[in-house]
Design a protein around this motif. Structure first.
Motif, PDB file in Angstrom:
ATOM      1  N   ARG A  51       0.874  -1.139   0.015  1.00  0.00           N
ATOM      2  CA  ARG A  51       0.001  -0.035   0.019  1.00  0.00           C
ATOM      3  C   ARG A  51       0.866   1.286   0.014  1.00  0.00           C
ATOM      4  NH1 ARG A  51      -3.976  -1.203  -2.036  1.00  0.00           N
ATOM      5  NH2 ARG A  51      -5.084   0.520  -1.379  1.00  0.00           N
ATOM      6  N   TYR A  52       0.729   1.962  -0.792  1.00  0.00           N
ATOM      7  CA  TYR A  52       1.356   3.420  -0.893  1.00  0.00           C
ATOM      8  C   TYR A  52       0.178   4.525  -0.432  1.00  0.00           C
ATOM      9  CZ  TYR A  52       4.581   0.927  -3.539  1.00  0.00           C
ATOM     10  OH  TYR A  52       5.523  -0.022  -4.078  1.00  0.00           O
ATOM     11  N   LEU A  53       0.516   5.108   0.829  1.00  0.00           N
ATOM     12  CA  LEU A  53      -0.346   6.045   1.348  1.00  0.00           C
ATOM     13  C   LEU A  53       0.171   7.389   1.256  1.00  0.00           C
ATOM     14  CD1 LEU A  53      -1.321   4.023   4.535  1.00  0.00           C
ATOM     15  CD2 LEU A  53      -2.383   3.921   2.603  1.00  0.00           C
ATOM     16  N   ILE A  54      -0.519   8.172   0.488  1.00  0.00           N
ATOM     17  CA  ILE A  54       0.002   9.450   0.217  1.00  0.00           C
ATOM     18  C   ILE A  54      -0.162  10.337   1.525  1.00  0.00           C
ATOM     19  CG2 ILE A  54      -0.205  11.717  -1.069  1.00  0.00           C
ATOM     20  CD1 ILE A  54      -1.235   9.925  -3.396  1.00  0.00           C
ATOM     21  N   ILE A  55       0.968  10.942   1.974  1.00  0.00           N
ATOM     22  CA  ILE A  55       0.722  11.797   3.286  1.00  0.00           C
ATOM     23  C   ILE A  55       0.098  12.830   3.432  1.00  0.00           C
ATOM     24  CG2 ILE A  55       2.026  12.952   4.805  1.00  0.00           C
ATOM     25  CD1 ILE A  55       4.743  11.121   4.133  1.00  0.00           C
ATOM     26  N   SER A  56      -0.297  13.536   2.431  1.00  0.00           N
ATOM     27  CA  SER A  56      -1.070  14.757   2.433  1.00  0.00           C
ATOM     28  C   SER A  56      -2.663  14.098   2.395  1.00  0.00           C
ATOM     29  CB  SER A  56      -0.914  15.695   1.023  1.00  0.00           C
ATOM     30  OG  SER A  56      -1.236  14.849  -0.139  1.00  0.00           O
ATOM     31  N   GLU A  57      -2.891  12.851   2.110  1.00  0.00           N
ATOM     32  CA  GLU A  57      -4.306  12.627   2.276  1.00  0.00           C
ATOM     33  C   GLU A  57      -4.555  11.804   3.276  1.00  0.00           C
ATOM     34  OE1 GLU A  57      -4.977  10.143  -1.295  1.00  0.00           O
ATOM     35  OE2 GLU A  57      -4.734  11.890  -2.651  1.00  0.00           O
ATOM     36  N   LEU A  58      -3.547  11.650   4.233  1.00  0.00           N
ATOM     37  CA  LEU A  58      -3.844  10.998   5.534  1.00  0.00           C
ATOM     38  C   LEU A  58      -4.628  12.066   6.680  1.00  0.00           C
ATOM     39  CD1 LEU A  58      -0.288   9.299   6.337  1.00  0.00           C
ATOM     40  CD2 LEU A  58      -2.547   8.283   5.240  1.00  0.00           C
ATOM     41  N   PRO A  59      -5.296  11.496   7.614  1.00  0.00           N
ATOM     42  CA  PRO A  59      -5.989  12.222   8.521  1.00  0.00           C
ATOM     43  C   PRO A  59      -5.276  13.067   9.502  1.00  0.00           C
ATOM     44  CG  PRO A  59      -6.362   9.974   9.350  1.00  0.00           C
ATOM     45  CD  PRO A  59      -5.469  10.039   7.988  1.00  0.00           C
ATOM     46  N   PHE A  60      -3.839  13.054   9.426  1.00  0.00           N
ATOM     47  CA  PHE A  60      -3.034  13.762  10.655  1.00  0.00           C
ATOM     48  C   PHE A  60      -1.672  13.739   9.775  1.00  0.00           C
ATOM     49  CE2 PHE A  60      -2.800   9.256  11.602  1.00  0.00           C
ATOM     50  CZ  PHE A  60      -1.457   9.215  11.862  1.00  0.00           C
ATOM     51  N   ASN A  61      -0.763  14.656  10.124  1.00  0.00           N
ATOM     52  CA  ASN A  61       0.201  14.948   9.875  1.00  0.00           C
ATOM     53  C   ASN A  61       1.335  14.649  10.811  1.00  0.00           C
ATOM     54  OD1 ASN A  61      -0.090  15.719   7.146  1.00  0.00           O
ATOM     55  ND2 ASN A  61      -0.343  17.673   7.951  1.00  0.00           N
ATOM     56  N   ALA A  62       2.570  13.970  10.752  1.00  0.00           N
ATOM     57  CA  ALA A  62       3.510  13.557  11.870  1.00  0.00           C
ATOM     58  C   ALA A  62       4.829  13.282  10.984  1.00  0.00           C
ATOM     59  CB  ALA A  62       2.998  12.004  12.414  1.00  0.00           C
ATOM     60  N   ASN A  63       5.800  13.289  12.161  1.00  0.00           N
ATOM     61  CA  ASN A  63       7.180  12.984  11.642  1.00  0.00           C
ATOM     62  C   ASN A  63       7.280  11.328  11.822  1.00  0.00           C
ATOM     63  OD1 ASN A  63       8.097  15.548  11.063  1.00  0.00           O
ATOM     64  ND2 ASN A  63       8.529  16.081  13.068  1.00  0.00           N
ATOM     65  N   CYS A  64       6.676  10.730  12.404  1.00  0.00           N
ATOM     66  CA  CYS A  64       6.767   9.438  12.683  1.00  0.00           C
ATOM     67  C   CYS A  64       5.392   8.661  12.839  1.00  0.00           C
ATOM     68  CB  CYS A  64       7.318   9.090  14.192  1.00  0.00           C
ATOM     69  SG  CYS A  64       7.493   7.239  14.711  1.00  0.00           S
ATOM     70  N   TYR A  65       5.219   7.591  11.792  1.00  0.00           N
ATOM     71  CA  TYR A  65       3.903   6.907  11.799  1.00  0.00           C
ATOM     72  C   TYR A  65       4.015   5.513  12.175  1.00  0.00           C
ATOM     73  CZ  TYR A  65       2.338  10.756   8.797  1.00  0.00           C
ATOM     74  OH  TYR A  65       1.956  11.836   8.400  1.00  0.00           O
ATOM     75  N   GLN A  66       3.064   5.124  12.998  1.00  0.00           N
ATOM     76  CA  GLN A  66       3.319   3.635  13.622  1.00  0.00           C
ATOM     77  C   GLN A  66       2.003   3.107  12.750  1.00  0.00           C
ATOM     78  OE1 GLN A  66       3.180   3.044  17.668  1.00  0.00           O
ATOM     79  NE2 GLN A  66       2.997   0.756  17.786  1.00  0.00           N
ATOM     80  N   TYR A  67       2.148   1.904  12.145  1.00  0.00           N
ATOM     81  CA  TYR A  67       1.162   1.105  11.486  1.00  0.00           C
ATOM     82  C   TYR A  67       0.897  -0.120  12.058  1.00  0.00           C
ATOM     83  CZ  TYR A  67       4.808  -1.494   9.075  1.00  0.00           C
ATOM     84  OH  TYR A  67       5.725  -2.381   8.684  1.00  0.00           O
ATOM     85  N   LYS A  68      -0.260  -0.255  11.807  1.00  0.00           N
ATOM     86  CA  LYS A  68      -0.703  -2.122  12.329  1.00  0.00           C
ATOM     87  C   LYS A  68      -1.638  -2.546  11.293  1.00  0.00           C
ATOM     88  CE  LYS A  68      -3.660  -2.126  15.910  1.00  0.00           C
ATOM     89  NZ  LYS A  68      -4.325  -2.039  17.071  1.00  0.00           N
ATOM     90  N   ILE A  69      -1.197  -3.731  11.100  1.00  0.00           N
ATOM     91  CA  ILE A  69      -1.954  -4.561   9.672  1.00  0.00           C
ATOM     92  C   ILE A  69      -2.497  -5.753  10.694  1.00  0.00           C
ATOM     93  CG2 ILE A  69      -1.969  -5.812   7.988  1.00  0.00           C
ATOM     94  CD1 ILE A  69       0.932  -4.430   7.169  1.00  0.00           C
ATOM     95  N   THR A  70      -3.789  -5.572  10.705  1.00  0.00           N
ATOM     96  CA  THR A  70      -4.719  -6.679  11.259  1.00  0.00           C
ATOM     97  C   THR A  70      -5.126  -7.850  10.404  1.00  0.00           C
ATOM     98  OG1 THR A  70      -5.167  -5.238  13.149  1.00  0.00           O
ATOM     99  CG2 THR A  70      -6.506  -7.277  13.070  1.00  0.00           C
ATOM    100  N   VAL A  71      -5.004  -9.214  10.769  1.00  0.00           N
ATOM    101  CA  VAL A  71      -5.790 -10.265   9.715  1.00  0.00           C
ATOM    102  C   VAL A  71      -6.825 -10.370  10.354  1.00  0.00           C
ATOM    103  CG1 VAL A  71      -5.595 -12.543   9.155  1.00  0.00           C
ATOM    104  CG2 VAL A  71      -3.418 -11.236   9.274  1.00  0.00           C
ATOM    105  N   ASP A  72      -7.967 -10.002   9.841  1.00  0.00           N
ATOM    106  CA  ASP A  72      -9.447  -9.950  10.552  1.00  0.00           C
ATOM    107  C   ASP A  72      -9.715 -11.250  10.853  1.00  0.00           C
ATOM    108  OD1 ASP A  72      -9.164  -7.382  10.329  1.00  0.00           O
ATOM    109  OD2 ASP A  72     -10.479  -7.473   8.529  1.00  0.00           O
ATOM    110  N   ASP A  73      -9.380 -12.208  10.061  1.00  0.00           N
ATOM    111  CA  ASP A  73      -9.771 -13.751  10.179  1.00  0.00           C
ATOM    112  C   ASP A  73      -9.420 -14.504  11.451  1.00  0.00           C
ATOM    113  OD1 ASP A  73     -11.219 -13.208   7.502  1.00  0.00           O
ATOM    114  OD2 ASP A  73      -9.395 -13.822   6.553  1.00  0.00           O
ATOM    115  N   ILE A  74      -8.115 -14.063  11.858  1.00  0.00           N
ATOM    116  CA  ILE A  74      -7.661 -15.016  12.829  1.00  0.00           C
ATOM    117  C   ILE A  74      -7.214 -14.020  13.915  1.00  0.00           C
ATOM    118  CG2 ILE A  74      -6.680 -16.741  11.635  1.00  0.00           C
ATOM    119  CD1 ILE A  74      -3.988 -15.590  11.446  1.00  0.00           C
ATOM    120  N   ASN A  75      -7.621 -12.737  13.873  1.00  0.00           N
ATOM    121  CA  ASN A  75      -7.413 -11.602  14.840  1.00  0.00           C
ATOM    122  C   ASN A  75      -6.103 -11.503  15.332  1.00  0.00           C
ATOM    123  OD1 ASN A  75      -8.417  -9.637  16.545  1.00  0.00           O
ATOM    124  ND2 ASN A  75      -8.966 -10.887  18.101  1.00  0.00           N
TER     125      ASN A  75
END
Length: 85
Positions: A51-75
């Protein structure tokens, strides 16, 4: 999944052990200094990554982003940090 011309975050599952052709994924982001997670995308499958997420389209601006990818099927999930210089 074309590389954008604007500054972006790249989020991928290739380096995790959560790869499965039938899994459904959710991507969340937060500022590294904040506790509030923002759901960015839901209902993704393996072919939707990276996934390529354009920074200007994110709901907030930061110098450091933490991401979380969740597998919904196995929680289960993985997390990572992307620093912006």
């Amino acid at each position: 999944n074309i590389l954008p011309e604007e500054p972006y975050l790249k989020i991928d599952i290739e380096d995790t052990n959560m790869i499965g052709p039938n899994f459904i994924y959710t991507v969340e982001l937060k500022n590294c200094n904040n506790e509030d997670w923002y759901v960015i995308e839901v209902g993704l499958n393996y072919n939707d990554f990276p996934r390529y997420l354009i920074i200007s389209e994110l709901p907030f601006n930061a110098n450091c982003y933490q991401y979380k990818i969740t597998v919904d099927d196995i929680n289960t999930f993985c997390e990572g940090i992307i620093n912006i210089n």
